[in-house]
Design a protein around this motif. Sequence first.
Motif, mmCIF file in Angstrom:
data_model
loop_
_atom_site.group_PDB
_atom_site.id
_atom_site.type_symbol
_atom_site.label_atom_id
_atom_site.label_comp_id
_atom_site.label_asym_id
_atom_site.label_seq_id
_atom_site.Cartn_x
_atom_site.Cartn_y
_atom_site.Cartn_z
ATOM 1 N N SER A 226 0.814 -1.210 0.000
ATOM 2 C CA SER A 226 0.000 0.000 0.000
ATOM 3 C C SER A 226 0.851 1.264 0.000
ATOM 4 O O SER A 226 0.435 2.300 -0.515
ATOM 5 N N PHE A 227 2.052 1.183 0.582
ATOM 6 C CA PHE A 227 2.980 2.315 0.530
ATOM 7 C C PHE A 227 3.266 2.708 -0.917
ATOM 8 O O PHE A 227 3.167 3.877 -1.304
ATOM 9 N N ALA A 228 3.628 1.714 -1.746
ATOM 10 C CA ALA A 228 3.935 1.997 -3.144
ATOM 11 C C ALA A 228 2.694 2.434 -3.909
ATOM 12 O O ALA A 228 2.753 3.328 -4.766
ATOM 13 N N GLN A 229 1.553 1.825 -3.605
ATOM 14 C CA GLN A 229 0.317 2.194 -4.282
ATOM 15 C C GLN A 229 -0.089 3.617 -3.914
ATOM 16 O O GLN A 229 -0.559 4.384 -4.764
ATOM 17 N N SER A 230 0.078 4.002 -2.649
ATOM 18 C CA SER A 230 -0.223 5.368 -2.235
ATOM 19 C C SER A 230 0.725 6.362 -2.904
ATOM 20 O O SER A 230 0.320 7.481 -3.252
ATOM 21 N N ALA A 231 1.975 5.970 -3.091
ATOM 22 C CA ALA A 231 2.920 6.820 -3.807
ATOM 23 C C ALA A 231 2.459 7.045 -5.246
ATOM 24 O O ALA A 231 2.574 8.144 -5.792
ATOM 25 N N SER A 232 1.904 6.003 -5.849
ATOM 26 C CA SER A 232 1.355 6.134 -7.195
ATOM 27 C C SER A 232 0.217 7.148 -7.224
ATOM 28 O O SER A 232 0.154 8.008 -8.112
ATOM 29 N N GLY A 233 -0.678 7.058 -6.226
ATOM 30 C CA GLY A 233 -1.782 8.007 -6.161
ATOM 31 C C GLY A 233 -1.306 9.424 -5.925
ATOM 32 O O GLY A 233 -1.782 10.375 -6.556
ATOM 33 N N GLY A 234 -0.345 9.601 -5.019
ATOM 34 C CA GLY A 234 0.184 10.935 -4.751
ATOM 35 C C GLY A 234 0.861 11.532 -5.970
ATOM 36 O O GLY A 234 0.756 12.745 -6.222
ATOM 37 N N ALA A 235 1.547 10.696 -6.743
ATOM 38 C CA ALA A 235 2.224 11.179 -7.947
ATOM 39 C C ALA A 235 1.236 11.750 -8.958
ATOM 40 O O ALA A 235 1.492 12.796 -9.579
ATOM 41 N N VAL A 287 -6.982 -10.018 -4.424
ATOM 42 C CA VAL A 287 -7.444 -8.724 -4.924
ATOM 43 C C VAL A 287 -6.247 -7.796 -5.121
ATOM 44 O O VAL A 287 -6.130 -7.099 -6.131
ATOM 45 N N ALA A 288 -5.333 -7.787 -4.145
ATOM 46 C CA ALA A 288 -4.133 -6.958 -4.248
ATOM 47 C C ALA A 288 -3.258 -7.395 -5.422
ATOM 48 O O ALA A 288 -2.739 -6.556 -6.176
ATOM 49 N N LEU A 289 -3.094 -8.702 -5.596
ATOM 50 C CA LEU A 289 -2.253 -9.216 -6.692
ATOM 51 C C LEU A 289 -2.792 -8.814 -8.059
ATOM 52 O O LEU A 289 -2.028 -8.516 -8.982
ATOM 53 N N ALA A 290 -4.116 -8.816 -8.209
ATOM 54 C CA ALA A 290 -4.716 -8.490 -9.507
ATOM 55 C C ALA A 290 -4.801 -6.983 -9.742
ATOM 56 O O ALA A 290 -4.594 -6.509 -10.862
ATOM 57 N N SER A 291 -5.105 -6.226 -8.697
ATOM 58 C CA SER A 291 -5.371 -4.792 -8.887
ATOM 59 C C SER A 291 -4.109 -3.976 -9.136
ATOM 60 O O SER A 291 -4.144 -2.979 -9.876
ATOM 61 N N THR A 292 -2.990 -4.358 -8.543
ATOM 62 C CA THR A 292 -1.791 -3.526 -8.682
ATOM 63 C C THR A 292 -1.277 -3.422 -10.121
ATOM 64 O O THR A 292 -0.987 -2.306 -10.582
ATOM 65 N N PRO A 293 -1.141 -4.515 -10.884
ATOM 66 C CA PRO A 293 -0.664 -4.345 -12.263
ATOM 67 C C PRO A 293 -1.670 -3.609 -13.150
ATOM 68 O O PRO A 293 -1.272 -2.821 -14.031
ATOM 69 N N ILE A 294 -2.965 -3.841 -12.937
ATOM 70 C CA ILE A 294 -3.977 -3.143 -13.742
ATOM 71 C C ILE A 294 -3.912 -1.643 -13.474
ATOM 72 O O ILE A 294 -3.976 -0.816 -14.402
ATOM 73 N N ALA A 295 -3.776 -1.271 -12.202
ATOM 74 C CA ALA A 295 -3.682 0.151 -11.854
ATOM 75 C C ALA A 295 -2.450 0.792 -12.489
ATOM 76 O O ALA A 295 -2.504 1.941 -12.951
ATOM 77 N N ALA A 296 -1.333 0.078 -12.513
ATOM 78 C CA ALA A 296 -0.110 0.619 -13.107
ATOM 79 C C ALA A 296 -0.290 0.893 -14.596
ATOM 80 O O ALA A 296 0.126 1.951 -15.108
ATOM 81 N N ILE A 297 -0.927 -0.035 -15.298
ATOM 82 C CA ILE A 297 -1.154 0.142 -16.744
ATOM 83 C C ILE A 297 -2.077 1.322 -17.001
ATOM 84 O O ILE A 297 -1.816 2.163 -17.877
ATOM 85 N N ALA A 319 -8.938 5.153 -11.160
ATOM 86 C CA ALA A 319 -9.404 5.381 -9.789
ATOM 87 C C ALA A 319 -10.227 4.209 -9.270
ATOM 88 O O ALA A 319 -10.187 3.896 -8.080
ATOM 89 N N THR A 320 -10.971 3.553 -10.147
ATOM 90 C CA THR A 320 -11.753 2.381 -9.727
ATOM 91 C C THR A 320 -10.841 1.298 -9.176
ATOM 92 O O THR A 320 -11.089 0.741 -8.091
ATOM 93 N N ILE A 321 -9.778 1.001 -9.898
ATOM 94 C CA ILE A 321 -8.848 -0.046 -9.460
ATOM 95 C C ILE A 321 -8.017 0.434 -8.274
ATOM 96 O O ILE A 321 -7.807 -0.309 -7.307
ATOM 97 N N TYR A 322 -7.567 1.674 -8.329
ATOM 98 C CA TYR A 322 -6.759 2.235 -7.252
ATOM 99 C C TYR A 322 -7.535 2.250 -5.930
ATOM 100 O O TYR A 322 -7.022 1.845 -4.880
ATOM 101 N N THR A 323 -8.799 2.701 -5.977
ATOM 102 C CA THR A 323 -9.617 2.767 -4.767
ATOM 103 C C THR A 323 -9.966 1.379 -4.262
ATOM 104 O O THR A 323 -10.020 1.139 -3.045
ATOM 105 N N THR A 324 -10.211 0.454 -5.172
ATOM 106 C CA THR A 324 -10.465 -0.930 -4.771
ATOM 107 C C THR A 324 -9.280 -1.492 -4.000
ATOM 108 O O THR A 324 -9.438 -2.145 -2.961
ATOM 109 N N ASN A 325 -8.082 -1.217 -4.489
ATOM 110 C CA ASN A 325 -6.881 -1.686 -3.811
ATOM 111 C C ASN A 325 -6.747 -1.049 -2.434
ATOM 112 O O ASN A 325 -6.446 -1.733 -1.443
ATOM 113 N N ALA A 326 -6.992 0.265 -2.353
ATOM 114 C CA ALA A 326 -6.878 0.966 -1.067
ATOM 115 C C ALA A 326 -7.919 0.460 -0.068
ATOM 116 O O ALA A 326 -7.610 0.203 1.103
#
Length: 405
Positions: A226-235, A287-297, A319-326
């Motif tokens: 979630s640290f890395a995913q939050s960094a993605s959102g902040g960016a 859910v985390a394994l699937a959502s992270t690569p989709i969010a990156a793309i 945002a749908t995938i990012y929020t689902t992950n969060a």
Amino acid sequence: MKIRYDRDFVKYWLASIISSAGSRLTYVAMPVLVFDLTGSPFLTGLVVAFEAMAYVLVGLLAGTVADRVDRKRLLVGGDLVNAVALGSVPVAAALDALTVGHVFVVVAVSGVATVFFDAANFASLPMLVGRERMAAAYSVLYGPLTVVGIVAPGLAGLLLATMTPAGVLAVDAVSFLASAVLLRAIGRAMSGERDATTRRSLFAEAREGLVFLWNHPTIRPMTIMSFAQSASGGAALGQFVPVAHNLFGPARAAWSASVMFLAFSVGGLISTVVYPRLRKRVAAGRVALASTPIAAILALLCGLPSSLVPLAVLIAAWATIYTTNASNSIVFRQSETPEPLLSRVNAAGRMLAWGVGTPAGAFVSGLVASAWGPRWAFAVAASFGVLATALAWLSPLRSQPQPAH
């Protein structure tokens, strides 16, 4: 008694709706204000960083304090501090004395107040309505909050067309005052009995929550991811205003940025519909394994469009995938943490993910955007998304069993 007829809950519900609406206005107006004052993508991105850094500074302390004091007083105090801090901006603007330094002090103070408010709020609702009515309370509370999240960014765009960003912050200050009055009027206790004889030092109690998080075999990797995913959102979020200014010009920047924030909120709404159904069938780790690569793309694709409509559509999808992950990370942490540690473990998790990750992403994307242009922020977001993917797939989350149907 049905939850809708519970007067104390209705006051809590109204306070949440009013303050959330005001905060959403500020979420759009504050970056616009900083960009108007400085014209700097880097400083605009730092607004998001400052908001999140409060969790690094006081997150563990806030969680510990919220488990020790009267939570209602802490909630009211947080609202009042926010009202005074945000209200100082339109006053300074009216006196022609507003500076970017003043704005960042306000963002920092408001961030600290919000951390303490969140720490108290997280554990207040079960005390207010009782555990047997939690499902009904969440249903009544968070549906309207999601609608507010969708409507408010568009409303912010309309307000910014007719008033200054400082004026919009004045509206938010009034919303915090209204929330404080409503919360103060709640008659029911929002904290359990406190036994001072068993109390240890703040440091020892805060450390207990952090140690539990770090030693848990699946909460730890979920939080690191979630640290890395939050960094993605902040960016990405930290550069919405500069991107709008760069693509659509100064005259349309505020409105276009509002549409981008609106698209992000729409993605959040879609996630609230999809995620509960998804979690009934799929384990949190998967859910985390699937959502992270989709969010990156999807984050990378957001950097491609040059017109507002396709950009908004891609932001909503991301945002749908990012929020689902969060949401997945938060709900998992809640479900796996013992009740006496809830405030502290939640605060520790938010400190590591939101408090460290979001500022890191906003800082890096601000530097990159200043050098190469704001649209590169989405490439930075995608890079952090790749890191989140690697952290998730190299962790024990891969072996988490599926839920029973």
